[in-house]
Design a protein around this motif. Structure first.
Motif, PDB file in Angstrom:
ATOM      1  N   ASP A 262     -23.174 -87.564  35.025  1.00  0.00           N
ATOM      2  CA  ASP A 262     -24.279 -87.310  35.163  1.00  0.00           C
ATOM      3  C   ASP A 262     -25.158 -87.360  36.184  1.00  0.00           C
ATOM      4  N   LEU A 263     -24.900 -88.491  37.054  1.00  0.00           N
ATOM      5  CA  LEU A 263     -25.359 -88.721  38.575  1.00  0.00           C
ATOM      6  C   LEU A 263     -24.688 -87.945  38.906  1.00  0.00           C
ATOM      7  N   LEU A 264     -23.551 -87.750  39.672  1.00  0.00           N
ATOM      8  CA  LEU A 264     -23.099 -86.727  40.358  1.00  0.00           C
ATOM      9  C   LEU A 264     -23.449 -85.094  39.807  1.00  0.00           C
ATOM     10  N   GLN A 265     -24.151 -85.151  38.913  1.00  0.00           N
ATOM     11  CA  GLN A 265     -24.528 -83.871  38.462  1.00  0.00           C
ATOM     12  C   GLN A 265     -26.217 -83.679  39.003  1.00  0.00           C
TER      13      GLN A 265
ATOM     14  N   ALA B 121     -21.639 -74.806  28.520  1.00  0.00           N
ATOM     15  CA  ALA B 121     -22.460 -75.977  28.565  1.00  0.00           C
ATOM     16  C   ALA B 121     -23.798 -75.979  29.186  1.00  0.00           C
ATOM     17  N   PRO B 122     -24.980 -76.940  28.807  1.00  0.00           N
ATOM     18  CA  PRO B 122     -26.074 -76.945  28.885  1.00  0.00           C
ATOM     19  C   PRO B 122     -27.068 -77.247  30.279  1.00  0.00           C
ATOM     20  N   ASP B 123     -27.717 -76.976  30.988  1.00  0.00           N
ATOM     21  CA  ASP B 123     -27.627 -77.248  32.829  1.00  0.00           C
ATOM     22  C   ASP B 123     -28.085 -78.735  32.564  1.00  0.00           C
ATOM     23  N   TRP B 124     -29.092 -79.507  31.412  1.00  0.00           N
ATOM     24  CA  TRP B 124     -28.976 -81.233  31.289  1.00  0.00           C
ATOM     25  C   TRP B 124     -27.845 -81.661  31.449  1.00  0.00           C
ATOM     26  N   PRO B 125     -27.461 -82.950  31.792  1.00  0.00           N
ATOM     27  CA  PRO B 125     -27.178 -84.076  31.322  1.00  0.00           C
ATOM     28  C   PRO B 125     -26.823 -84.871  30.036  1.00  0.00           C
TER      29      PRO B 125
ATOM     30  N   SER C  26     -19.695 -81.611  26.000  1.00  0.00           N
ATOM     31  CA  SER C  26     -19.157 -81.338  27.983  1.00  0.00           C
ATOM     32  C   SER C  26     -20.542 -80.939  28.003  1.00  0.00           C
ATOM     33  N   GLY C  27     -21.474 -81.074  27.761  1.00  0.00           N
ATOM     34  CA  GLY C  27     -23.315 -81.780  27.960  1.00  0.00           C
ATOM     35  C   GLY C  27     -24.361 -81.609  27.303  1.00  0.00           C
ATOM     36  N   GLY C  28     -25.205 -82.130  27.735  1.00  0.00           N
ATOM     37  CA  GLY C  28     -26.233 -81.546  26.934  1.00  0.00           C
ATOM     38  C   GLY C  28     -27.342 -82.587  26.229  1.00  0.00           C
ATOM     39  N   GLY C  29     -26.567 -83.758  26.107  1.00  0.00           N
ATOM     40  CA  GLY C  29     -27.132 -85.237  25.446  1.00  0.00           C
ATOM     41  C   GLY C  29     -29.098 -85.172  25.692  1.00  0.00           C
ATOM     42  N   TYR C  30     -28.634 -85.471  26.789  1.00  0.00           N
ATOM     43  CA  TYR C  30     -30.412 -85.840  26.736  1.00  0.00           C
ATOM     44  C   TYR C  30     -30.789 -85.001  26.248  1.00  0.00           C
TER      45      TYR C  30
ATOM     46  N   ARG D  71     -32.578 -81.867  20.319  1.00  0.00           N
ATOM     47  CA  ARG D  71     -31.410 -81.408  19.932  1.00  0.00           C
ATOM     48  C   ARG D  71     -29.805 -80.804  20.273  1.00  0.00           C
ATOM     49  N   VAL D  72     -28.134 -81.350  20.078  1.00  0.00           N
ATOM     50  CA  VAL D  72     -27.569 -81.082  20.446  1.00  0.00           C
ATOM     51  C   VAL D  72     -26.759 -79.730  19.618  1.00  0.00           C
ATOM     52  N   MET D  73     -25.584 -79.024  20.419  1.00  0.00           N
ATOM     53  CA  MET D  73     -24.885 -78.521  19.705  1.00  0.00           C
ATOM     54  C   MET D  73     -23.427 -78.852  19.708  1.00  0.00           C
ATOM     55  N   VAL D  74     -22.706 -79.353  18.386  1.00  0.00           N
ATOM     56  CA  VAL D  74     -21.531 -80.106  18.791  1.00  0.00           C
ATOM     57  C   VAL D  74     -20.189 -79.345  18.086  1.00  0.00           C
ATOM     58  N   PRO D  75     -18.915 -78.483  19.224  1.00  0.00           N
ATOM     59  CA  PRO D  75     -18.152 -78.007  18.205  1.00  0.00           C
ATOM     60  C   PRO D  75     -17.704 -79.703  16.902  1.00  0.00           C
ATOM     61  N   VAL D  76     -17.216 -78.825  15.885  1.00  0.00           N
ATOM     62  CA  VAL D  76     -17.072 -79.704  14.775  1.00  0.00           C
ATOM     63  C   VAL D  76     -15.560 -80.693  14.661  1.00  0.00           C
ATOM     64  N   GLY D  77     -14.587 -80.275  15.839  1.00  0.00           N
ATOM     65  CA  GLY D  77     -13.627 -81.241  15.983  1.00  0.00           C
ATOM     66  C   GLY D  77     -14.201 -82.445  16.930  1.00  0.00           C
ATOM     67  N   GLN D  78     -14.967 -82.451  17.442  1.00  0.00           N
ATOM     68  CA  GLN D  78     -15.839 -83.393  18.983  1.00  0.00           C
ATOM     69  C   GLN D  78     -16.751 -84.512  18.033  1.00  0.00           C
ATOM     70  N   LEU D  79     -17.246 -84.308  16.610  1.00  0.00           N
ATOM     71  CA  LEU D  79     -17.899 -85.027  16.068  1.00  0.00           C
ATOM     72  C   LEU D  79     -16.723 -86.084  16.138  1.00  0.00           C
ATOM     73  N   LEU D  80     -17.662 -87.500  15.089  1.00  0.00           N
ATOM     74  CA  LEU D  80     -16.615 -88.534  14.574  1.00  0.00           C
ATOM     75  C   LEU D  80     -18.034 -89.453  14.247  1.00  0.00           C
TER      76      LEU D  80
END
Length: 325
Positions: free
Chosen positions: A43-46, A57-61, A90-94, A97-106
């Motif tokens: 995130d810092l590098l981005q 991916a969204p532009d925000w970190p 892949s991004g957008g957690g800050y 709301r965020v979109m998540v592919p189901v394979g990346q949910l826990l």
């Protein structure tokens, strides 16, 4: 919705809590109402303009989050609105709301609260994919973790310990080394005053490290190879010490060494889903039993993302720094 946007490449002051478009939910995807995210070095590098955002991916970190599913896309099974989850992104957690592919949910592990769960996906998936899926760390081996007090480091210590490895760490203060020892590290190196090659070799009777998990890159490559045991593996996950170095190929050949590198963020959806599936099978039960625990240094409001970035950049923390909506 609102998200923490990067107004221009620069320091923490370029982060702004601003309105952005709502995420769109497609087939095989869900929308998560974010409760918390976490700060990672990427995130810092981005923010500084040194890490390009992957396509789509969204532009925000934000490479991980926790929250509640609010929308379920076409073809999704096993998940429903109201489920509490954490996710590898892949991004957008800050954001709210965020979109998540189901394979990346826990699922949020039992015994872990929803905010704290945001500290888990990125570091656990990074450590497991590198130490186990790539380096093949086994019981009885010696694992050297650089940056042992970081988010990745605190996870690597615990995973290495539960796999039966003997864990060595580097850190810059006695207080951080003490925290690493509490998590299970047995060989402690203050990199400001000690040479990790000498300390690890001495502590292991000349054997060295079978696996090195490295966040430094160029500046550590020669010494990582020096400390490596026969048939050892170096896995590089960061370049805080530079992107370029000379490599003594004779030493690589002589030790039958393997040097690998990995960026979790650049993996395909299928690649991330494969890592998440292994983590759910092998690591989540250890978290639920208490054998592995998330390490959180502090929790700040997402509107104070700039301060969170200053903390991480300054190395003031042990474990993860979280942001809440």
């Amino acid at each position: 919705m609102h998200a923490v946007v990067i107004t221009e490449p620069g320091g923490p002051e370029v982060l702004r809590w601003s309105e952005v478009p709502d995420p769109i939910c497609g087939p095989g995807e869900v929308i998560v109402d974010v409760v918390a995210s976490a700060v990672n070095r990427a995130d810092l590098l981005q923010r500084m303009g040194k890490y390009d955002v992957p396509d789509g991916a969204p532009d925000w970190p934000g490479l991980e989050c926790s929250g509640t599913i609010s929308v379920v896309g076409e073809g999704v099974t096993g998940w429903k609105p109201g489920d509490q989850v954490c996710a590898l992104l892949s991004g957008g957690g800050y954001a709210e709301r965020v979109m998540v592919p189901v394979g990346q949910l826990l699922q949020v592990p039992s015994g872990v609260d929803l905010v704290t769960a945001a500290a888990l996906p990125e570091v656990i998936c990074t450590v497991w994919s590198n130490l186990v899926m790539t380096a093949g760390l086994r019981a009885g081996e010696v694992l050297l973790v650089h940056g042992g007090a970081s988010g990745v480091g605190t996870a690597a210590i615990q995973i290495g310990r539960t796999l039966g490895a003997r864990v060595a760490v580097t850190a810059g203060t006695a207080a951080k080394l003490e925290r690493c020892a509490e998590l299970g590290a047995q060989i402690l190196v203050n990199y400001r005053t000690e040479d990790f090659v000498d300390v690890v070799r001495t502590a292991t009777g000349g054997h060295g490290a079978d696996v090195v998990l490295d966040i430094m890159g160029g500046s550590y490559l020669a010494r990582n190879l020096d400390v490596l045991a026969m048939d050892g593996r170096i896995t590089i996950i960061g370049t805080m010490g530079g992107r370029r170095a000379e490599l003594d190929l004779a030493a690589v050949l002589g030790k039958r060494a393997r040097v690998t590198g990995s960026l979790l963020r650049r993996r395909t959806r299928a690649g991330k889903a494969a890592v998440v599936a292994e983590v759910c099978e092998h690591v989540w039960p250890l978290i639920e039993s208490g054998a592995i625990r998330p390490v959180v240094d502090r929790v700040l409001p997402m509107t104070e993302a700039a301060e969170a970035h200053r903390v991480v950049a300054g190395g003031e923390h042990v474990g993860k720094v979280l942001l809440t909506t």
